[in-house]
Design a protein around this motif. Structure first.
Motif, PDB file in Angstrom:
ATOM      1  N   TRP A 717       0.834  -1.207   0.000  1.00 15.38           N
ATOM      2  CA  TRP A 717       0.000   0.000   0.000  1.00 15.38           C
ATOM      3  C   TRP A 717       0.873   1.263   0.000  1.00 15.38           C
ATOM      4  O   TRP A 717       0.548   2.248  -0.652  1.00 15.38           O
ATOM      5  CB  TRP A 717      -0.920   0.010   1.228  1.00 15.38           C
ATOM      6  N   THR A 718       1.965   1.189   0.734  1.00 16.10           N
ATOM      7  CA  THR A 718       2.825   2.380   0.831  1.00 16.10           C
ATOM      8  C   THR A 718       3.458   2.698  -0.522  1.00 16.10           C
ATOM      9  O   THR A 718       3.477   3.855  -0.948  1.00 16.10           O
ATOM     10  CB  THR A 718       3.917   2.167   1.903  1.00 16.10           C
ATOM     11  N   ILE A 719       3.973   1.667  -1.196  1.00 22.94           N
ATOM     12  CA  ILE A 719       4.584   1.900  -2.516  1.00 22.94           C
ATOM     13  C   ILE A 719       3.529   2.489  -3.469  1.00 22.94           C
ATOM     14  O   ILE A 719       3.795   3.441  -4.211  1.00 22.94           O
ATOM     15  CB  ILE A 719       5.144   0.585  -3.114  1.00 22.94           C
ATOM     16  N   ALA A 720       2.302   1.961  -3.394  1.00 26.58           N
ATOM     17  CA  ALA A 720       1.240   2.466  -4.271  1.00 26.58           C
ATOM     18  C   ALA A 720       0.913   3.912  -3.920  1.00 26.58           C
ATOM     19  O   ALA A 720       0.743   4.761  -4.802  1.00 26.58           O
ATOM     20  CB  ALA A 720      -0.001   1.591  -4.141  1.00 26.58           C
ATOM     21  N   LYS A 721       0.849   4.206  -2.616  1.00 28.78           N
ATOM     22  CA  LYS A 721       0.465   5.554  -2.192  1.00 28.78           C
ATOM     23  C   LYS A 721       1.559   6.558  -2.564  1.00 28.78           C
ATOM     24  O   LYS A 721       1.263   7.666  -3.036  1.00 28.78           O
ATOM     25  CB  LYS A 721       0.214   5.564  -0.683  1.00 28.78           C
ATOM     26  N   ILE A 722       2.818   6.181  -2.344  1.00 27.73           N
ATOM     27  CA  ILE A 722       3.929   7.060  -2.742  1.00 27.73           C
ATOM     28  C   ILE A 722       3.827   7.352  -4.236  1.00 27.73           C
ATOM     29  O   ILE A 722       3.945   8.489  -4.682  1.00 27.73           O
ATOM     30  CB  ILE A 722       5.295   6.391  -2.433  1.00 27.73           C
ATOM     31  N   SER A 723       3.575   6.288  -5.025  1.00 27.38           N
ATOM     32  CA  SER A 723       3.492   6.449  -6.478  1.00 27.38           C
ATOM     33  C   SER A 723       2.410   7.452  -6.837  1.00 27.38           C
ATOM     34  O   SER A 723       2.646   8.394  -7.598  1.00 27.38           O
ATOM     35  CB  SER A 723       3.178   5.115  -7.152  1.00 27.38           C
ATOM     36  N   VAL A 724       1.221   7.252  -6.260  1.00 27.45           N
ATOM     37  CA  VAL A 724       0.100   8.114  -6.619  1.00 27.45           C
ATOM     38  C   VAL A 724       0.349   9.544  -6.144  1.00 27.45           C
ATOM     39  O   VAL A 724       0.020  10.512  -6.834  1.00 27.45           O
ATOM     40  CB  VAL A 724      -1.216   7.541  -6.054  1.00 27.45           C
ATOM     41  N   ASP A 725       0.958   9.677  -4.982  1.00 28.58           N
ATOM     42  CA  ASP A 725       1.347  10.997  -4.461  1.00 28.58           C
ATOM     43  C   ASP A 725       2.198  11.757  -5.480  1.00 28.58           C
ATOM     44  O   ASP A 725       1.918  12.908  -5.823  1.00 28.58           O
ATOM     45  CB  ASP A 725       2.196  10.756  -3.211  1.00 28.58           C
ATOM     46  N   ILE A 726       3.224  11.082  -5.943  1.00 32.62           N
ATOM     47  CA  ILE A 726       4.153  11.732  -6.887  1.00 32.62           C
ATOM     48  C   ILE A 726       3.468  11.939  -8.241  1.00 32.62           C
ATOM     49  O   ILE A 726       3.634  12.982  -8.873  1.00 32.62           O
ATOM     50  CB  ILE A 726       5.449  10.904  -7.027  1.00 32.62           C
TER      51      ILE A 726
END
Ligand code: ZN
Ligand code: ZN
Ligand code: FE
Length: 792
Positions: A717-726
């Motif tokens: 979830w964190t990798i996905a959230k970081i991705s979407v954030d950027i």
């Protein structure tokens, strides 16, 4: 009366297209001819206006199943010749721009019916085929695709076969590999000392004996090499622990999952969850290996051996696709309807064996018996591997069933381009006009065997497709074998060359196949790729189009070993991280002990030894390199989760980490937990603090004793959230609406699903691969487009 010349382009050769045209012409009372040219099928027809129009409509609406019309061109012919009837003319060997080689296709329903029809003269004949099925690519020596240009040229058709072959109304009209007991190839069997067990089969009884023998030996727990369309398979009983374990020992392959084949969907469903779309893929004419999620309980049906795919969440299954495979399963299921291992017949890291003498030599210590036949394979072609994602075929390996059919693009190349791909999971690519021909799967170009197979294949493609490259493209990595070979080739032939950054090529591959031409954002998560700054990239956010790109965000650098040892033995990279971060030998000792106690993998070195090396390398900055690779981040997190110490094959640890993940139904985001992360910005470029993220994961496990499943899920979830954030930041800043996802890490279905799900609630649109793999097997396509735009 009017005369019309029609040229049909696309998949129109060797798919029963000429007899189809012949029958249509007869139906509409037209005269003239049809013939194969290397670039198209040419038709000249004479008749009434009304009938000509009906004829044209019928070409488009009644096309045979396998045919695929890309373009039809018409021209009015001046009536010089008046034809008295309609005929099929011999092929014409003229050089033109488009050459088509059909892929190998699974046996069709009509042939299957005959195969098991007692009354049929081909009852039980293992080489039955027609224009709608059978081997093609692997038996073609050169174009045009006529029998004399295939490995079937050695077999002279008997009276009956020739009659079918010459009869336009017959479904075997110009079926190039047409054959029967009387005139065609036969099976023969050898033991591993090279002694003949069965001479070439010539009749139903001979074949029956061989098939019975195969089944008997499989059930006895023997290992066999069986020749298929594109090479040899190694075959054995997948439910027999002893034999599967023995195969692992003999093949020196302890970990990589083995592919399976079962007699029917019903059997596969005993072991796996199969969606409707996945059923379609299993039954498709391409018949690939599809990765299917294992079922929890196997209904006490014959259990598949635990040695088949030890820890994986998936089984790779396919259904039979050659007549011989059908015959074997037909006999087998009468006794015990079990799945068989059907893995590539090769030694580790070598290409699949396909020549009859070579295989005897190479696999004599691996298998007990060899089932061969005397129709030669001209070029090897491995099985394709796919997963189903969102009603799309998502390629892991694009090979048999698809290669070397062209990928048509909404893009016109200015030059003829040859791109050399990457060193791992290699494919190369020829491109011109509006299409690209992606080669079959070549493998890892890492030893003499694969280098020579790679160079042979390139030569073969260039010759067969009459391709004259004007521009060469290859990867930026200075140590890649493919890049070295490309440079030599460019020098020798005095050609223009373009060297291309790895992740940019990934990005453009995904753009071109999704028909995105404008500036977009590429999120490229990968294992290893050489960066513009000489560091190892692999966690990249690139903004660009076909002409250029800029790196606008990445996963902040962390230290790893610069050699491949760090990829295969990632515990060395973990020690580098721990020492870098904590410098606390006592703590590291405790951690190391815990990791070792919780692991089935054993490390042959003492911690003292390892730490000393780590310290030395770090302090003197030897063999240490900075990386932004998300693939390596996955390695480290998997190690922290006690999932193993090694990547015995590419991406093993990241896959194990994906298996642990439990994202539930994705209905409610409120309960989702994340790790804390930081994103910095310097000079307009964002960096994720990778070490901070790793530290949070680490402390969650070792200081808070968090469960592995929870860690894996939080991490994904964190990798996905970081991705979407950027993605959101960059899309806003640069006014971009389209995002492409590529790179080997996106073989991870969970991560793909999460980013896709989060994107659905946002303003940007996400695209992923549909025609080529997201891993390095798809890179050569992107290389061709970039090279074409570099040289105008
Ligand atoms: Zn057929
Ligand atoms: Zn015959
Ligand atoms: Fe890559």
């Amino acid at each position: 009366m009017k005369s019309l010349k029609i040229e049909v382009f696309g998949r129109v050769q060797s798919v029963g297209f000429r007899p189809f045209i012949y029958n249509l012409a007869k139906k509409f009372n037209l005269r003239g001819y049809v013939k194969n040219k290397t670039s198209c099928v040419e038709i000249v027809v004479q008749g009434s206006n009304n009938n000509l129009s009906k004829f044209i409509v019928a070409i488009k609406t009644q096309t045979p199943q396998l045919a695929l019309i890309e373009e039809i061109r018409y021209s009015q012919e001046k009536v010089t010749d008046i034809f008295s009837s309609f005929s099929i003319f011999e092929s014409e060997d003229t050089e033109t721009f488009f050459l088509y080689v059909p892929a190998d296709i699974k046996i069709c329903k009509d042939c299957l019916k005959e195969l098991f029809n007692l009354e049929d003269r081909r009852y039980f004949y293992p080489f039955i085929n027609c224009t709608q099925c059978g081997p093609r690519f692997t038996i073609i020596e050169k174009l045009p695709y006529d029998r004399v240009n295939t490995t079937m040229k050695e077999f002279k058709m008997c009276y009956e076969c020739k009659k079918e072959y010459d009869d336009p109304a017959n479904r075997r009209f110009h079926a190039q590999p047409n054959a029967c007991y009387e005139c065609g190839p036969g099976l023969n069997v050898f033991n591993n000392k090279g002694e003949v067990i069965f001479e070439l089969t010539k009749s139903y009884q001979d074949t029956k004996n061989v098939v019975n023998f195969i089944v008997e030996k499989i059930l006895e727990g023997k290992i066999l090499a069986i020749k298929s369309y594109g090479g040899y398979h190694i075959v054995c009983d997948a439910t027999n622990d002893d034999v599967v374990y023995e195969l692992r020992k003999r093949k020196y392959r302890e970990h990589k999952p083995f592919a399976l084949m079962a007699s029917s969907l019903e059997i596969i469903e005993k072991y796996c969850i199969v969606s409707n779309f996945e059923k379609e893929i299993l039954h498709s004419i391409e018949s690939p290996i599809i990765l299917l999620e294992k079922k929890q309980i196997t209904n006490s049906y014959y259990n598949i051996s635990k040695y088949v795919s030890k820890k994986s969440k998936y089984y790779g299954f396919m259904l039979p696709y050659t007549p011989l495979q059908y015959l074997i399963f037909e006999q087998l299921k009468k006794i015990k309807d079990i799945p068989l291992i059907m893995t590539s017949g090769n030694l580790s890291d070598e290409p699949q064996s396909y020549q009859d003498d070579e295989v005897q030599q190479k696999l004599k210590d691996v298998v007990d018996y060899f089932v061969k036949y005397n129709r030669k394979i001209n070029i090897r072609c491995d099985d394709s591997v796919v997963i189903g994602f969102d009603k799309n075929i998502y390629f892991i390996r694009r090979s048999r069933g698809w290669s070397p059919e062209p990928i048509f693009l909404n893009y016109r190349y200015r030059k003829q381009i040859l791109s050399f791909g990457a060193d791992l999971k290699n494919t190369f690519c020829l491109a011109k006009d509006n299409y690209a021909i992606l080669s079959h799967h070549i493998g890892d170009i890492i030893n003499l065997e694969t280098i020579s197979s790679y160079m042979d294949s390139i030569e073969y493609y260039l010759k067969t497709f009459s391709f004259k490259p004007e521009v060469l493209a290859y990867d930026l990595h200075p140590l890649y074998n493919t890049a070295k070979i490309a440079k030599e080739y460019a020098n020798k032939n005095d050609l223009l060359e373009v060297c291309i950054q790895h992740h940019y090529a990934h990005m453009v591959s995904c753009m071109i196949e999704n028909n995105i031409k404008d500036k977009c954002l590429g999120v490229i998560f990968d294992g290893t790729g050489y960066g513009l700054d000489g560091k190892i990239w692999g966690g990249e956010f690139l903004i660009g189009d076909f002409c250029s790109f800029q790196r606008k965000a990445y996963f902040g650098y962390f230290n790893i070993l610069s050699t491949d040892i760090g990829i295969k033995q990632p515990y060395r990279n973990l020690l580098i991280f721990l020492y870098d971060k904590y410098k606390d030998v006592k703590l590291i000792k405790k951690i190391w002990q815990k990791i070792n106690n919780n692991n089935t993998d054993k490390c042959p070195y003492s911690l003292e030894e390892l730490l000393e090396t780590t310290k030395f390398l770090l302090e003197n900055n030897i063999n240490i390199i900075k990386t932004s690779s998300v693939g390596r981040v996955y390695d480290l997190v998997a190690l922290m989760c006690f999932l193993g110490l090694y990547n015995h094959y590419e991406g093993q640890l990241p896959q194990l980490l994906e298996n642990e993940c439990n994202i539930g139904k994705l209905a409610n985001f409120d309960d989702v937990e994340f790790y804390d992360y930081k994103i910095f910005i310097t000079d307009g470029v964002y960096t994720v603090d990778t070490e901070y993220l790793l530290k949070n994961v680490f402390e969650d496990i070792f200081f808070k004793n968090q469960k592995v499943e929870v860690v894996s899920t939080k991490f994904h979830w964190t990798i996905a959230k970081i991705s979407v954030d950027i993605i959101l930041k960059l899309c806003n800043e640069y006014n971009i609406k389209k995002v492409v996802l590529s790179g080997g890490v996106f073989q991870n279905k969970v991560l793909l699903t999460l980013i896709y799900t989060l994107a659905k609630c946002s303003k940007f649109e996400v695209f992923w691969h549909r025609k080529v793999p997201c891993n390095d097997g798809g890179i050569s396509l992107g290389q061709t487009v970039i090279a074409d735009n570099k040289i105008k």
